[in-house]
Design an enzyme around this catalytic site. Structure first.
Site, PDB file in Angstrom:
ATOM      1  N   GLU A  34     -26.669  -6.677 -33.825  1.00 41.36           N
ATOM      2  CA  GLU A  34     -26.174  -7.972 -34.317  1.00 41.36           C
ATOM      3  C   GLU A  34     -26.586  -9.106 -33.391  1.00 41.36           C
ATOM      4  OE1 GLU A  34     -25.559  -8.184 -37.607  1.00 41.36           O
ATOM      5  OE2 GLU A  34     -24.053  -6.631 -37.267  1.00 41.36           O
ATOM      6  N   HIS A  35     -27.112 -10.158 -34.003  1.00 41.46           N
ATOM      7  CA  HIS A  35     -27.613 -11.353 -33.318  1.00 41.46           C
ATOM      8  C   HIS A  35     -28.833 -11.033 -32.450  1.00 41.46           C
ATOM      9  CE1 HIS A  35     -24.539 -14.505 -34.312  1.00 41.46           C
ATOM     10  NE2 HIS A  35     -23.929 -13.413 -34.745  1.00 41.46           N
ATOM     11  N   THR A  36     -29.404  -9.877 -32.659  1.00 42.98           N
ATOM     12  CA  THR A  36     -30.610  -9.496 -31.917  1.00 42.98           C
ATOM     13  C   THR A  36     -31.860 -10.038 -32.609  1.00 42.98           C
ATOM     14  OG1 THR A  36     -30.378  -7.416 -33.104  1.00 42.98           O
ATOM     15  CG2 THR A  36     -29.765  -7.409 -30.791  1.00 42.98           C
ATOM     16  N   ASP A  37     -31.760 -10.358 -33.908  1.00 40.72           N
ATOM     17  CA  ASP A  37     -32.999 -10.721 -34.635  1.00 40.72           C
ATOM     18  C   ASP A  37     -33.658 -11.984 -34.078  1.00 40.72           C
ATOM     19  OD1 ASP A  37     -31.055 -12.402 -35.819  1.00 40.72           O
ATOM     20  OD2 ASP A  37     -31.663 -11.962 -37.892  1.00 40.72           O
ATOM     21  N   SER A  68     -26.581 -20.632 -62.938  1.00 45.84           N
ATOM     22  CA  SER A  68     -25.974 -19.444 -62.346  1.00 45.84           C
ATOM     23  C   SER A  68     -24.662 -19.159 -63.057  1.00 45.84           C
ATOM     24  CB  SER A  68     -25.705 -19.709 -60.860  1.00 45.84           C
ATOM     25  OG  SER A  68     -24.737 -18.801 -60.372  1.00 45.84           O
ATOM     26  N   GLY A 120     -19.801 -15.338 -49.065  1.00 45.92           N
ATOM     27  CA  GLY A 120     -19.134 -15.733 -47.819  1.00 45.92           C
ATOM     28  C   GLY A 120     -18.495 -14.572 -47.075  1.00 45.92           C
ATOM     29  N   SER A 125     -25.377 -12.846 -49.347  1.00 46.90           N
ATOM     30  CA  SER A 125     -25.548 -13.235 -50.747  1.00 46.90           C
ATOM     31  C   SER A 125     -26.647 -14.296 -50.882  1.00 46.90           C
ATOM     32  CB  SER A 125     -24.230 -13.754 -51.315  1.00 46.90           C
ATOM     33  OG  SER A 125     -23.712 -14.784 -50.510  1.00 46.90           O
ATOM     34  N   ASP A 170     -31.820 -10.748 -42.642  1.00 49.24           N
ATOM     35  CA  ASP A 170     -31.234 -10.637 -43.978  1.00 49.24           C
ATOM     36  C   ASP A 170     -32.301 -10.610 -45.066  1.00 49.24           C
ATOM     37  OD1 ASP A 170     -28.978 -10.832 -42.458  1.00 49.24           O
ATOM     38  OD2 ASP A 170     -28.535 -12.893 -43.023  1.00 49.24           O
TER      39      ASP A 170
HETATM   40  C1  GLA Z   1     -26.617 -13.661 -39.992  1.00 52.39           C
HETATM   41  C2  GLA Z   1     -28.045 -14.168 -39.891  1.00 52.39           C
HETATM   42  C3  GLA Z   1     -28.992 -13.065 -39.408  1.00 52.39           C
HETATM   43  C4  GLA Z   1     -28.464 -12.393 -38.152  1.00 52.39           C
HETATM   44  C5  GLA Z   1     -26.988 -12.018 -38.309  1.00 52.39           C
HETATM   45  C6  GLA Z   1     -26.396 -11.489 -37.042  1.00 52.39           C
HETATM   46  O1  GLA Z   1     -26.527 -12.690 -40.998  1.00 52.39           O
HETATM   47  O2  GLA Z   1     -28.490 -14.629 -41.143  1.00 52.39           O
HETATM   48  O3  GLA Z   1     -30.284 -13.588 -39.202  1.00 52.39           O
HETATM   49  O4  GLA Z   1     -28.662 -13.204 -37.024  1.00 52.39           O
HETATM   50  O5  GLA Z   1     -26.213 -13.102 -38.758  1.00 52.39           O
HETATM   51  O6  GLA Z   1     -26.960 -10.285 -36.674  1.00 52.39           O
END
Ligand code: GLA
Length: 381
Positions: A34-37, A68, A120, A125, A170
């Protein structure tokens, strides 16, 4: 009614004709990383069975029209307007913008979207919407955009057009995931490896618990985390925190004065290693053994990266107390969902325990379901 038939029906109602086709793209959960991207690191998401479906057809007139099932208004935009399209349709306009920026001639089109990806909730999404529309427009226009280059284009739509400073996970998950596999993505090289993740064969389930906690301060806090990581990389003299190996972590921390920044760095460096360790275990089918890595990831997000809220911490603790092998928050944080790795026959009991813990604390009730890895974006037959 399925999501696909809702999209087709919405198309017929709005435009009085049949769509030329239906394109589906899934939401995602992230198993770990997580938050590594945006630190050029590693992630391991898999696609959810929930998806966005875009029903689309070429239009006879210039511009793009979208509606939509989740919104009242139908939105039309052309390339001559300077005003940015706001709200949900901005993700669609962003894809058109990014395709054109990349030099493609985008076919004028009419689009109707439907979705069962919870909004959310940290399940992407919006990336699913971008990916469904991108796949539809690429097919309708016969555009030569290889699948492995699509996530970066969709990310550009999100970063530059919509203005959200997200990483590439994502969109990569929604576009590149494969059923039955987790997507091991190197966010620097964009190399992927499809990692076997056959939960059912191992008698296991991934329980997804939507905390239903109100998402608060997401944009500002996300941006602040990203800034802090980039600033730390600058001080350490590396291109990104990906370049700090775990063995050099202590030395790196010694060069940083700010305690908050030190903890942010520790999360990223240890989290990248946890992804690599998880992949190693999954390659040899040792699914149960990833549990402690998931739980360690959660502790790191809670204590070092500080992106969890009470509701997700309680869901993790309760799942573990009910016998889960591991549990962690998934996604950007400040609300959203928890994943728990459980024996398949204990999923209901674990859910009940979490529901009770929420009731005792007066939290809004959670929503839970078991998920297996689904397919990535594609045209529906
Ligand atoms: C959100 C962001 C992703 C990623 C995550 C945390 O989903 O869109 O790019 O940074 O948070 O891993």
């Amino acid at each position: 009614m399925t999501v696909a038939s809702s999209a087709a029906e919405a198309f017929r109602n709005a435009y009085g004709a049949d769509p030329a086709g239906l394109w589906a793209a899934p939401g995602r959960v992230n198993l770990i990383g997580e938050h590594t991207d945006y630190n050029d690191g590693f992630v391991l998401p898999f696609a959810l069975p929930q998806h966005v479906v875009a029903a689309a057809a070429p239009a006879g007139t210039p511009g793009w029209t979208v509606c939509s099932t989740l919104a009242e208004e139908t939105v039309t935009f052309t390339t001559t307007e300077s005003a940015r399209v706001e709200g949900w349709a901005g993700y669609v306009a962003g894809i058109v913008w990014a395709l054109r920026e990349a030099g493609f001639t985008v076919p004028p089109a009419r689009i109707a979207v439907a979705s069962d990806v919870p909004l959310g909730s940290g399940l992407s999404s919006s990336a699913a919407l971008e990916s469904a529309v991108l796949t539809a427009l690429v097919d309708l226009g016969g555009l030569d955009l290889p699948v492995d280059q699509r996530p970066a284009l969709a990310q550009r739509a999100e970063n530059v057009y919509v203005g959200a400073p997200t990483g590439i996970m994502d969109q990569s998950a929604s576009i590149r995931c494969v059923a039955g596999k987790a997507l091991f993505l190197d966010c620097r090289s964009l190399a992927v490896e499809q990692i076997p993740f056959d939960l059912a064969a191992a008698g296991l389930a991934i329980l997804i618990v939507n905390s239903n906690a109100p998402h608060q301060h997401v944009d500002g806090e996300y941006g602040a985390r990203r800034k802090s990581c980039e600033e730390a990389a600058r001080i350490l003299g590396v291109p990104a925190l990906r370049d700090v190996p775990p063995a050099d972590l202590d030395a790196a921390l010694g060069k940083l004065d700010d305690d908050v920044m030190r903890r942010r760095v520790r999360h990223i460096v240890t989290e990248n290693q946890r992804v690599l360790d998880t992949v190693e275990l999954l390659r040899t089918g040792r699914i149960r053994e990833i549990g402690p890595l998931m739980t360690a990831s959660h502790a790191s997000m809670r204590d070092d990266f500080e992106i969890t809220v009470d509701q997700v911490d309680v869901a993790v603790e309760t799942a573990l107390a009910a016998g889960a092998y591991g549990a962690r928050m998934t996604g950007g944080g400040f609300g959203g969902c928890v994943l728990a790795l459980v024996d398949a026959d204990r999923a209901a009991e674990t859910t009940a325990a979490i529901e009770q813990a929420y009731a005792e604390r007066g939290f809004t009730a959670p929503t839970a379901w078991s998920a297996t890895p689904g397919p990535g974006a594609a045209r529906l037959p």
